[in-house]
Design a protein around this motif. Structure first.
Motif, short mmCIF file in Angstrom:
data_model
loop_
_atom_site.label_atom_id
_atom_site.label_comp_id
_atom_site.label_asym_id
_atom_site.label_seq_id
_atom_site.Cartn_x
_atom_site.Cartn_y
_atom_site.Cartn_z
N ILE A 46 -1.97 -6.45 -9.98
CA ILE A 46 -3.27 -5.82 -9.76
C ILE A 46 -3.05 -4.48 -9.07
CG2 ILE A 46 -5.53 -6.05 -8.65
CD1 ILE A 46 -5.17 -9.07 -8.77
N PHE A 47 -3.47 -3.42 -9.72
CA PHE A 47 -3.30 -2.06 -9.20
C PHE A 47 -4.68 -1.47 -8.94
CE2 PHE A 47 -2.84 2.47 -9.25
CZ PHE A 47 -1.58 2.73 -8.73
N LEU A 48 -4.90 -1.00 -7.70
CA LEU A 48 -6.21 -0.46 -7.34
C LEU A 48 -6.03 0.83 -6.54
CD1 LEU A 48 -7.85 -3.77 -6.03
CD2 LEU A 48 -8.28 -2.69 -8.24
N TYR A 49 -6.69 1.91 -6.99
CA TYR A 49 -6.76 3.12 -6.18
C TYR A 49 -7.83 2.92 -5.11
CZ TYR A 49 -3.68 5.84 -9.18
OH TYR A 49 -2.59 6.32 -9.85
N THR A 107 4.03 1.93 -11.96
CA THR A 107 4.08 0.93 -10.89
C THR A 107 4.02 -0.48 -11.46
OG1 THR A 107 3.00 2.47 -9.37
CG2 THR A 107 2.93 0.13 -8.80
N VAL A 108 3.09 -0.72 -12.37
CA VAL A 108 2.94 -2.04 -12.97
C VAL A 108 4.19 -2.43 -13.74
CG1 VAL A 108 1.63 -3.39 -14.63
CG2 VAL A 108 0.42 -1.89 -13.05
N SER A 109 4.73 -1.52 -14.53
CA SER A 109 5.92 -1.82 -15.33
C SER A 109 7.13 -2.10 -14.45
CB SER A 109 6.23 -0.64 -16.27
OG SER A 109 5.15 -0.40 -17.15
N THR A 110 7.28 -1.33 -13.38
CA THR A 110 8.42 -1.51 -12.47
C THR A 110 8.39 -2.88 -11.81
OG1 THR A 110 8.49 0.88 -12.02
CG2 THR A 110 9.61 -0.58 -10.47
N LEU A 111 7.24 -3.28 -11.30
CA LEU A 111 7.13 -4.60 -10.64
C LEU A 111 7.26 -5.73 -11.65
CD1 LEU A 111 4.23 -3.87 -8.11
CD2 LEU A 111 6.68 -3.92 -7.67
N ILE A 170 -3.38 10.49 -2.53
CA ILE A 170 -4.32 9.56 -3.17
C ILE A 170 -3.73 8.16 -2.99
CG2 ILE A 170 -5.40 8.87 -5.33
CD1 ILE A 170 -5.24 11.75 -6.25
N ASN A 171 -4.42 7.31 -2.26
CA ASN A 171 -3.87 6.03 -1.83
C ASN A 171 -4.19 4.93 -2.83
OD1 ASN A 171 -2.99 7.24 0.62
ND2 ASN A 171 -5.05 7.01 1.45
N PHE A 172 -3.24 4.02 -2.98
CA PHE A 172 -3.45 2.87 -3.87
C PHE A 172 -2.90 1.61 -3.23
CE2 PHE A 172 0.74 4.43 -5.17
CZ PHE A 172 1.48 3.25 -5.26
N LYS A 173 -3.32 0.48 -3.78
CA LYS A 173 -2.86 -0.84 -3.33
C LYS A 173 -2.44 -1.63 -4.56
CE LYS A 173 -5.20 -3.13 -0.23
NZ LYS A 173 -6.27 -3.93 0.43
N VAL A 174 -1.31 -2.32 -4.46
CA VAL A 174 -0.83 -3.14 -5.57
C VAL A 174 -0.59 -4.57 -5.06
CG1 VAL A 174 1.58 -2.48 -5.13
CG2 VAL A 174 0.92 -3.34 -7.38
N GLU A 230 0.84 -1.20 0.00
CA GLU A 230 0.00 0.00 0.00
C GLU A 230 0.87 1.25 0.00
OE1 GLU A 230 -2.55 -0.30 3.37
OE2 GLU A 230 -3.72 -1.97 2.57
N CYS A 231 0.42 2.27 -0.75
CA CYS A 231 1.20 3.50 -0.87
C CYS A 231 0.26 4.64 -1.22
CB CYS A 231 2.29 3.34 -1.93
SG CYS A 231 3.48 4.70 -1.98
N GLY A 232 0.83 5.85 -1.36
CA GLY A 232 0.05 7.01 -1.73
C GLY A 232 0.90 8.00 -2.50
N VAL A 233 0.28 8.75 -3.40
CA VAL A 233 1.00 9.74 -4.21
C VAL A 233 0.34 11.10 -4.04
CG1 VAL A 233 1.85 8.08 -5.89
CG2 VAL A 233 -0.40 9.13 -6.23
N ASP A 234 1.08 12.12 -4.41
CA ASP A 234 0.61 13.49 -4.27
C ASP A 234 -0.62 13.74 -5.15
OD1 ASP A 234 1.73 16.21 -3.09
OD2 ASP A 234 0.89 16.62 -5.08
N TYR A 235 -1.46 14.70 -4.72
CA TYR A 235 -2.67 15.02 -5.46
C TYR A 235 -2.37 15.59 -6.85
CZ TYR A 235 -6.29 14.05 -2.02
OH TYR A 235 -7.18 13.41 -1.18
N SER A 236 -1.18 16.14 -7.04
CA SER A 236 -0.81 16.71 -8.35
C SER A 236 -0.31 15.66 -9.32
CB SER A 236 0.26 17.79 -8.15
OG SER A 236 1.43 17.22 -7.57
#
Length: 300
Positions: free
Chosen positions: A227-230, A209-213, A238-242, A193-199
């Protein structure tokens, strides 16, 4: 004084007579005692040999290792009990044997009441030795503890944690509570689980993320395996789960894969100016509010 002396002499004579009778009995039964001693030694050696032989024969079966060990121990105990009955017969203590058998019922009831917990663990240990969903080498989670099953005896299940500490869980608790077996499948799922800036550009974040993994892990054969899910809009990000899978059933390997995923994602995000924000708080002042003039007034 003469009366006391006579009584002491009489008591002394009775004691000597008793000792002489015991000595006669010992001499008469000396051959039986020798035979009983030889039988005792033979029984001990036989029980040990049979235990190893049974364990060796059971290695060819599909029984769990704990069940094999339990059967070999029961055979050893049975041989010793038979030998005990033979020794009592050789020593002409059949009446003692009958007394022991007669009192076994009462003693068994008392012991059963006093050792309810121990007997419950023993019964649960027999069940665990027979079932297939928990076996040696499995990585399980039970009663809040997680690790590899390295032993199952008649009292506890021994679990070796990732830090090599041993946890001894009573068999009764393992039977009565849910068990999560990570070794029931050939793969394990890694969840990050992680999160990125609103911008941030959300489509680009997902693709990166998918390409890196996909490139970092051999088990991820294609991008669709990730599987990538916001999950939602957080206070600061903005939080997501991979999710992706690795070819291991060890929770330690899952933790290592999660660590590696965090490292490669952080590098990828830094290289593409994607910010993982700290928790922040925004202050909204009324229009026309001058904080500098407010501070100057306070100084005056």
């Amino acid at each position: 004084m003469s009366l006391i002396s006579e009584r002491l002499y009489e008591a002394w004579s009775k004691m000597l007579d008793k000792l002489e009778s015991w000595l006669d009995i010992l001499v008469i039964n000396l051959p039986n005692i020798f035979i009983a001693l030889v039988v005792f030694i033979i029984v001990l050696v036989t029980s040990k040999y049979l235990s190893k032989l049974i364990l060796r024969l059971l290695q060819r079966s599909n029984l769990q290792r704990s069940m094999k060990s339990l059967i070999s121990k029961l055979v050893s105990v049975l041989v010793i009990l038979i030998g005990l009955f033979l020794i009592l017969g050789i020593l002409n203590l059949s009446k003692t044997l009958n007394t022991i058998l007669a009192g076994a019922g009462v003693a068994g009831l008392a012991v059963g009441l006093a050792l309810q917990g121990a007997l419950a663990n023993t019964y649960s240990g027999i069940i665990l030795s027979y079932v297939k969903y928990v076996k040696f080498g499995d990585w399980i989670e039970s009663n809040g503890f997680e690790g590899e099953v390295i032993d199952i005896d008649l009292r506890t299940v021994t679990v070796k944690q990732a830090d090599n500490n041993l946890v001894y869980i009573p068999n009764k608790l393992v039977i009565e509570n849910p068990i999560k077996n990570f070794s029931s499948t050939s793969q394990s799922k890694v969840i990050l689980e992680c999160g990125v800036d609103y911008s941030s550009d959300l489509e680009f974040v997902k693709e990166l993320t998918v390409s890196t993994l996909h490139e970092a892990f051999e088990e991820v054969k294609k991008k669709e395996d990730v599987i990538f899910l916001y999950e939602g809009f957080g206070d600061s990000s903005i939080n997501f789960k991979v999710l992706f899978q690795i070819n291991s059933t060890s929770a330690l390997e899952v933790a290592k894969a999660k660590t590696e995923a965090m490292i490669v994602l952080k590098k990828a995000f830094d290289g593409n100016d994607i910010n993982i924000p700290f928790p922040i708080r925004t202050l909204d002042f009324p229009e026309g509010f001058n904080i500098l003039s407010k501070e100057n007034n306070n100084k005056e």
